[in-house]
Design a protein around this motif. Structure first.
Motif, PDB file in Angstrom:
ATOM      1  N   VAL A  69      47.781  58.024  28.424  1.00 43.33           N
ATOM      2  CA  VAL A  69      47.604  56.652  27.625  1.00 43.33           C
ATOM      3  C   VAL A  69      48.099  56.879  26.089  1.00 43.33           C
ATOM      4  O   VAL A  69      47.733  57.893  25.472  1.00 43.33           O
ATOM      5  N   VAL A  70      49.101  56.136  25.781  1.00 37.80           N
ATOM      6  CA  VAL A  70      49.602  56.219  24.403  1.00 37.80           C
ATOM      7  C   VAL A  70      48.653  55.144  23.386  1.00 37.80           C
ATOM      8  O   VAL A  70      48.021  55.745  22.311  1.00 37.80           O
ATOM      9  N   ASP A  71      48.313  54.129  23.826  1.00 39.08           N
ATOM     10  CA  ASP A  71      47.715  52.736  23.047  1.00 39.08           C
ATOM     11  C   ASP A  71      47.160  51.686  24.115  1.00 39.08           C
ATOM     12  O   ASP A  71      47.805  51.812  25.201  1.00 39.08           O
ATOM     13  N   ALA A  72      46.300  51.220  23.531  1.00 41.25           N
ATOM     14  CA  ALA A  72      45.659  50.047  24.546  1.00 41.25           C
ATOM     15  C   ALA A  72      45.047  49.028  23.548  1.00 41.25           C
ATOM     16  O   ALA A  72      44.738  49.374  22.414  1.00 41.25           O
ATOM     17  N   LEU A  73      45.206  47.648  24.010  1.00 36.08           N
ATOM     18  CA  LEU A  73      44.702  46.649  23.353  1.00 36.08           C
ATOM     19  C   LEU A  73      43.767  45.905  24.264  1.00 36.08           C
ATOM     20  O   LEU A  73      44.275  45.492  25.620  1.00 36.08           O
ATOM     21  N   ASN A  74      42.632  45.497  24.098  1.00 32.98           N
ATOM     22  CA  ASN A  74      41.544  44.656  25.071  1.00 32.98           C
ATOM     23  C   ASN A  74      42.033  43.112  24.910  1.00 32.98           C
ATOM     24  O   ASN A  74      42.276  42.473  23.740  1.00 32.98           O
ATOM     25  N   PHE A  75      42.013  42.604  25.946  1.00 38.17           N
ATOM     26  CA  PHE A  75      42.365  41.122  26.223  1.00 38.17           C
ATOM     27  C   PHE A  75      41.245  40.504  26.969  1.00 38.17           C
ATOM     28  O   PHE A  75      41.711  39.077  27.270  1.00 38.17           O
ATOM     29  N   GLY A  76      40.508  41.031  27.604  1.00 37.64           N
ATOM     30  CA  GLY A  76      39.342  40.413  28.256  1.00 37.64           C
ATOM     31  C   GLY A  76      38.496  41.375  29.039  1.00 37.64           C
ATOM     32  O   GLY A  76      38.504  42.383  28.709  1.00 37.64           O
ATOM     33  N   LYS A  77      37.509  40.646  29.888  1.00 36.83           N
ATOM     34  CA  LYS A  77      36.556  41.545  30.308  1.00 36.83           C
ATOM     35  C   LYS A  77      35.959  40.786  31.498  1.00 36.83           C
ATOM     36  O   LYS A  77      35.917  39.598  31.241  1.00 36.83           O
ATOM     37  N   ILE A  78      35.691  41.759  32.560  1.00 35.58           N
ATOM     38  CA  ILE A  78      34.823  40.928  33.771  1.00 35.58           C
ATOM     39  C   ILE A  78      33.369  41.059  33.322  1.00 35.58           C
ATOM     40  O   ILE A  78      32.962  42.115  32.626  1.00 35.58           O
ATOM     41  N   GLU A  79      32.468  40.265  33.753  1.00 38.15           N
ATOM     42  CA  GLU A  79      31.104  40.469  33.507  1.00 38.15           C
ATOM     43  C   GLU A  79      30.679  41.850  34.170  1.00 38.15           C
ATOM     44  O   GLU A  79      30.895  42.299  35.264  1.00 38.15           O
ATOM     45  N   ILE A  80      29.598  42.470  33.233  1.00 34.81           N
ATOM     46  CA  ILE A  80      29.223  43.857  33.557  1.00 34.81           C
ATOM     47  C   ILE A  80      28.039  43.535  34.442  1.00 34.81           C
ATOM     48  O   ILE A  80      26.950  43.048  34.048  1.00 34.81           O
ATOM     49  N   SER A  81      28.071  44.231  35.765  1.00 35.29           N
ATOM     50  CA  SER A  81      26.890  43.902  36.809  1.00 35.29           C
ATOM     51  C   SER A  81      27.108  45.141  37.872  1.00 35.29           C
ATOM     52  O   SER A  81      28.310  45.790  37.902  1.00 35.29           O
ATOM     53  N   PRO A  82      26.393  45.507  38.406  1.00 35.40           N
ATOM     54  CA  PRO A  82      26.131  46.541  39.442  1.00 35.40           C
ATOM     55  C   PRO A  82      27.202  46.105  40.439  1.00 35.40           C
ATOM     56  O   PRO A  82      27.743  47.013  41.065  1.00 35.40           O
ATOM     57  N   GLU A  83      27.373  44.678  40.793  1.00 32.71           N
ATOM     58  CA  GLU A  83      28.151  44.285  41.935  1.00 32.71           C
ATOM     59  C   GLU A  83      29.488  44.257  41.541  1.00 32.71           C
ATOM     60  O   GLU A  83      30.226  44.967  42.245  1.00 32.71           O
ATOM     61  N   ASN A  84      29.837  44.029  40.368  1.00 34.44           N
ATOM     62  CA  ASN A  84      31.239  43.956  40.040  1.00 34.44           C
ATOM     63  C   ASN A  84      31.628  45.480  39.748  1.00 34.44           C
ATOM     64  O   ASN A  84      32.501  45.860  39.923  1.00 34.44           O
ATOM     65  N   PHE A  85      30.565  46.625  39.432  1.00 37.35           N
ATOM     66  CA  PHE A  85      31.086  48.075  39.379  1.00 37.35           C
ATOM     67  C   PHE A  85      31.217  48.396  40.640  1.00 37.35           C
ATOM     68  O   PHE A  85      32.437  49.192  40.900  1.00 37.35           O
ATOM     69  N   ALA A  86      30.499  48.110  41.786  1.00 37.31           N
ATOM     70  CA  ALA A  86      31.021  48.386  43.165  1.00 37.31           C
ATOM     71  C   ALA A  86      32.115  48.038  43.525  1.00 37.31           C
ATOM     72  O   ALA A  86      32.998  48.371  44.200  1.00 37.31           O
ATOM     73  N   PHE A  87      32.485  46.808  43.168  1.00 39.02           N
ATOM     74  CA  PHE A  87      33.799  46.069  43.365  1.00 39.02           C
ATOM     75  C   PHE A  87      34.842  46.947  42.840  1.00 39.02           C
ATOM     76  O   PHE A  87      35.727  47.054  43.602  1.00 39.02           O
ATOM     77  N   LEU A  88      34.666  47.187  41.706  1.00 40.52           N
ATOM     78  CA  LEU A  88      35.622  47.986  40.957  1.00 40.52           C
ATOM     79  C   LEU A  88      36.054  49.375  41.663  1.00 40.52           C
ATOM     80  O   LEU A  88      37.157  49.774  42.013  1.00 40.52           O
ATOM     81  N   GLN A  89      34.710  50.044  42.101  1.00 43.22           N
ATOM     82  CA  GLN A  89      34.877  51.264  42.975  1.00 43.22           C
ATOM     83  C   GLN A  89      35.784  51.030  44.422  1.00 43.22           C
ATOM     84  O   GLN A  89      36.432  51.816  44.808  1.00 43.22           O
TER      85      GLN A  89
END
Ligand SMILES: [Zn+2]
Length: 171
Positions: A69-89
């Protein structure tokens, strides 16, 4: 040395050594990418906050003995939840590195997830699948390891399936 600039969703991040991080990204242009971020855990590093799961980022990467990674810029976010964390996994486990899928990318951009929908994108359509045990009931679970479906009844009867491997499909 090749440089890439792409949009990405951070699926997961691990600490490496004293200051570095390893991030698992699903990128628009490259599909899943595992990249190292040097010194990303320094307190002064803006990067540290962006390279956390749930963030959508615009990222600059170089490929030199793996991705960095050289650089990064944030442009959005999904809701932080255990369900979404499991989905990302789940996305992390079900995708292969450097196999981009625009359909999956645009699905992730919707920020609202359903296992049924994403399994269709992966080519496992629950609507056309049968239970592996009884072959007759509508399917309710998906096994990540074996990539097969089971119905509610067969799982409830305790057919030998490791529970942590099962994804419950919402109706
Ligand atoms: Zn069954």
């Amino acid at each position: 040395m090749i440089e890439y600039f792409t949009s990405a969703l951070v699926l997961d991040a691990e600490d490496v050594g004293e200051l570095d991080k390893r991030v698992f990204l699903y990128t628009k242009e490259l599909g899943k990418v595992v990249a190292k971020a040097k010194s990303a855990r320094k307190i002064t590093s803006k990067l540290a906050a962006y390279l956390e799961p749930f963030n959508f980022i615009k990222i600059r990467l170089i490929e030199k003995n793996g991705f960095q990674v050289v650089d990064a810029l944030n442009f959005g976010k999904i809701e932080i939840s255990p369900e979404n964390f499991a989905f990302l996994q789940f996305i992390k486990e079900m995708t292969f590195e450097l196999q981009p899928d625009k359909k999956l990318w645009f699905y992730l951009r919707r920020k609202k997830f359903s296992y049924r929908q994403v399994l269709k994108i992966f080519g496992f359509d629950p609507d056309f699948a049968g239970c592996r045990v009884c072959a007759k009931n509508p399917v309710a679970y998906f096994s990540k390891t074996d990539q097969i479906f089971f119905c509610r009844q067969c799982v409830a009867r305790g057919f030998k399936i490791p529970k942590n491997d099962l994804i419950l499909l919402e109706k």
